[in-house]
Write an enzyme that holds these catalytic residues in place. Structure first.
Site, mmCIF file in Angstrom:
data_model
loop_
_atom_site.group_PDB
_atom_site.id
_atom_site.type_symbol
_atom_site.label_atom_id
_atom_site.label_comp_id
_atom_site.label_asym_id
_atom_site.label_seq_id
_atom_site.Cartn_x
_atom_site.Cartn_y
_atom_site.Cartn_z
ATOM 1 N N TYR A 88 -1.626 -0.012 10.184
ATOM 2 C CA TYR A 88 -1.888 -0.692 8.912
ATOM 3 C C TYR A 88 -0.671 -0.584 7.983
ATOM 4 O O TYR A 88 -0.169 -1.592 7.465
ATOM 5 C CB TYR A 88 -3.134 -0.084 8.251
ATOM 6 C CG TYR A 88 -3.284 -0.456 6.805
ATOM 7 C CD1 TYR A 88 -3.645 -1.744 6.437
ATOM 8 C CD2 TYR A 88 -3.036 0.475 5.797
ATOM 9 C CE1 TYR A 88 -3.754 -2.087 5.090
ATOM 10 C CE2 TYR A 88 -3.147 0.146 4.470
ATOM 11 C CZ TYR A 88 -3.509 -1.133 4.116
ATOM 12 O OH TYR A 88 -3.609 -1.473 2.796
ATOM 13 N N LYS A 148 2.053 -3.555 6.531
ATOM 14 C CA LYS A 148 2.355 -3.799 5.112
ATOM 15 C C LYS A 148 3.865 -3.736 4.885
ATOM 16 O O LYS A 148 4.439 -4.531 4.138
ATOM 17 C CB LYS A 148 1.621 -2.778 4.231
ATOM 18 C CG LYS A 148 0.125 -3.016 4.161
ATOM 19 C CD LYS A 148 -0.165 -4.298 3.388
ATOM 20 C CE LYS A 148 -1.625 -4.668 3.358
ATOM 21 N NZ LYS A 148 -1.861 -5.979 2.739
ATOM 22 N N SER A 157 0.832 -1.208 0.000
ATOM 23 C CA SER A 157 0.000 0.000 0.000
ATOM 24 C C SER A 157 0.861 1.250 0.000
ATOM 25 O O SER A 157 1.974 1.255 0.556
ATOM 26 C CB SER A 157 -0.850 -0.007 1.273
ATOM 27 O OG SER A 157 -1.464 1.253 1.459
HETATM 28 N N1 UFG Z 1 -12.976 11.263 2.294
HETATM 29 C C1 UFG Z 1 -13.936 12.195 2.621
HETATM 30 N N2 UFG Z 1 -15.105 11.744 3.126
HETATM 31 C C2 UFG Z 1 -15.378 10.420 3.333
HETATM 32 C C3 UFG Z 1 -14.380 9.480 2.992
HETATM 33 C C4 UFG Z 1 -13.186 9.940 2.476
HETATM 34 O O1 UFG Z 1 -13.741 13.392 2.460
HETATM 35 O O2 UFG Z 1 -16.461 10.104 3.818
HETATM 36 C C5 UFG Z 1 -11.691 11.736 1.741
HETATM 37 C C6 UFG Z 1 -10.491 11.345 2.590
HETATM 38 O O3 UFG Z 1 -10.259 12.317 3.577
HETATM 39 C C7 UFG Z 1 -9.378 11.251 1.542
HETATM 40 C C8 UFG Z 1 -10.123 10.802 0.283
HETATM 41 O O4 UFG Z 1 -11.491 11.108 0.500
HETATM 42 O O5 UFG Z 1 -8.848 12.511 1.313
HETATM 43 C C9 UFG Z 1 -9.980 9.321 0.018
HETATM 44 O O6 UFG Z 1 -10.339 8.611 1.209
HETATM 45 P P1 UFG Z 1 -10.505 7.030 1.253
HETATM 46 O O7 UFG Z 1 -10.967 6.695 2.628
HETATM 47 O O8 UFG Z 1 -11.335 6.583 0.101
HETATM 48 O O9 UFG Z 1 -9.046 6.495 0.997
HETATM 49 P P2 UFG Z 1 -7.698 6.837 1.778
HETATM 50 O O10 UFG Z 1 -6.886 7.706 0.873
HETATM 51 O O11 UFG Z 1 -7.927 7.334 3.141
HETATM 52 O O12 UFG Z 1 -7.090 5.376 1.960
HETATM 53 C C10 UFG Z 1 -6.644 4.598 0.895
HETATM 54 C C11 UFG Z 1 -6.788 3.123 1.238
HETATM 55 C C12 UFG Z 1 -5.913 2.763 2.411
HETATM 56 C C13 UFG Z 1 -4.505 3.218 2.149
HETATM 57 C C14 UFG Z 1 -4.475 4.669 1.786
HETATM 58 C C15 UFG Z 1 -3.103 5.141 1.488
HETATM 59 O O13 UFG Z 1 -8.108 2.814 1.554
HETATM 60 O O14 UFG Z 1 -5.930 1.383 2.591
HETATM 61 O O15 UFG Z 1 -5.314 4.890 0.661
HETATM 62 O O16 UFG Z 1 -2.745 4.840 0.219
HETATM 63 F F1 UFG Z 1 -3.771 3.061 3.274
#
Ligand code: UFG
Length: 337
Positions: free
Chosen positions: A142, A146, A118
């Protein structure tokens, strides 16, 4: 064609990769304990074994007398927040179980491994786009787990002749274009399914986590990569190892970033509906910008993403509309979907 063992093949990225392997003519055995995955997501052309990927006895029985050419190891836990609240679960589920699996592989002479890593291994980036040689300073349990497994593979490569590819996924998103496979996490925390659920009215208005980031529109930027492009990366990684390559570590992302607001605008365009949204504080631990430098995988594996953000949203929309509409025999779709 090859015979491939796929752990976690009932999960989101695993199930799409299994489909791609089968379409390419490979034989596939899926091992999944269904703790997070869905039996319905496993292509019927694959052999399915319901077992924990860290269950030494079951794995040893499965590998005895069967010549697997390679293993793709997806099985694991993926929620950053949960990993902070319950680190033991993540160390056990991601590190201890991987060590057990690798022991069984060693004992049976299966030494080619593709591993789901990841972008979380980088932590808060110093430079964006992020190359593979960026410092590795995960900010979540997490991400740490990894990285431990990546290091285990590097040690096993040196000492035991393992050859491996660790794929560092950026933001996996989208669904199979035919609408029959998609994302069904429970609980769902990812932006795109939550945004589509908000548009469909099956989920509450989307909370935009942070509008004061140092980005052009104030919302966080991510590199969204279509799950079928990710699946292709696994196929190429397996072929690369089977061709005798030493393997290595690769980012899998498009190299293009999109802000939360851009994703919401694309969701509205694709669905033709408004995406109800409210502004909310930043989510702890979320960096402002995570975008891959994907040059290495392009150059060494010949990988090219086929899909962009609009395709991702169109396919995710197709999948979620079907799920919301109910499938025959499973009103409301897959468990957790
Ligand atoms: N976001 C919102 N509202 C929500 C959900 C997400 O604004 O309800 C935003 C988050 O703050 C982030 C973006 O949308 O800026 C993407 O969020 P996600 O939760 O879809 O994904 P992440 O980037 O947090 O996480 C993903 C993977 C993880 C990994 C991470 C780092 O799900 O497993 O990328 O690469 F660790």
């Amino acid at each position: 064609m090859a015979t491939i063992l796929v752990t976690g093949g009932a999960g989101y990225i695993g199930s799409h990769t299994v489909r791609a392997l089968l379409d390419a003519g490979d034989s596939v055995v899926v091992v999944d304990d269904l703790s997070r995955g869905h039996r319905e997501a496993v292509d019927p052309r694959a052999e399915f074994v319901q077992a924990d990927a860290g269950d030494r006895e079951r794995l040893a029985a499965l590998l005895t007398g069967r010549p697997f050419d390679a293993v793709i190891h997806f099985a694991g836990l993926i929620a950053v927040g949960e990993s902070m609240a319950d680190p033991a679960r993540y160390h056990h589920g991601n590190v201890v179980k991987s060590a057990a699996l690798f022991d069984v592989l060693r004992a049976h002479g299966v030494t080619r491994v593709v591993f789901s890593s990841s972008a979380a291994v980088y932590g808060e980036p110093e430079t964006v786009p992020i190359p593979e040689d960026h410092p590795l300073r995960p900010t979540s349990v997490y991400g740490e787990t990894k990285l431990w497994v990546e290091r285990m593979l590097a040690h096993y490569a040196r000492a035991y002749g393992f050859r491996y590819v660790a794929l560092r996924y950026f933001n996996a998103a989208g669904a199979h274009p035919d609408g029959t496979l998609g994302e069904a996490h429970d609980p769902e925390t990812h932006l795109i399914p939550l945004a589509i659920g908000a548009a469909l009215g099956t989920r509450p208005p989307l909370r935009i986590f942070g509008t004061d980031y140092p980005t052009p529109d104030g919302t966080a930027i991510r590199d969204y990569i279509h799950v079928c492009d990710l699946a292709d990366a696994h196929l190429l990684a397996v072929r690369h190892l089977l061709a005798g390559a030493p393997g290595g570590v690769y980012n899998v992302g498009t190299g293009r970033g999109h802000s939360v607001r851009e994703v919401l605008a694309a969701a509205e365009l694709v669905t033709g509906r408004p995406v109800p949204a409210v502004e909310a504080p930043r989510r702890p631990g979320d960096p402002a910008r995570l975008v891959a430098a994907p040059d290495r995988i392009r150059r060494e594996l010949g990988w090219e993403p086929r899909y962009g953000l609009e395709d991702i949203l169109r396919h995710a929309w197709r999948w979620h509309s079907r799920q919301g509409g109910g499938r025959s025999g499973s009103a409301g779709g897959w468990p957790g979907g």
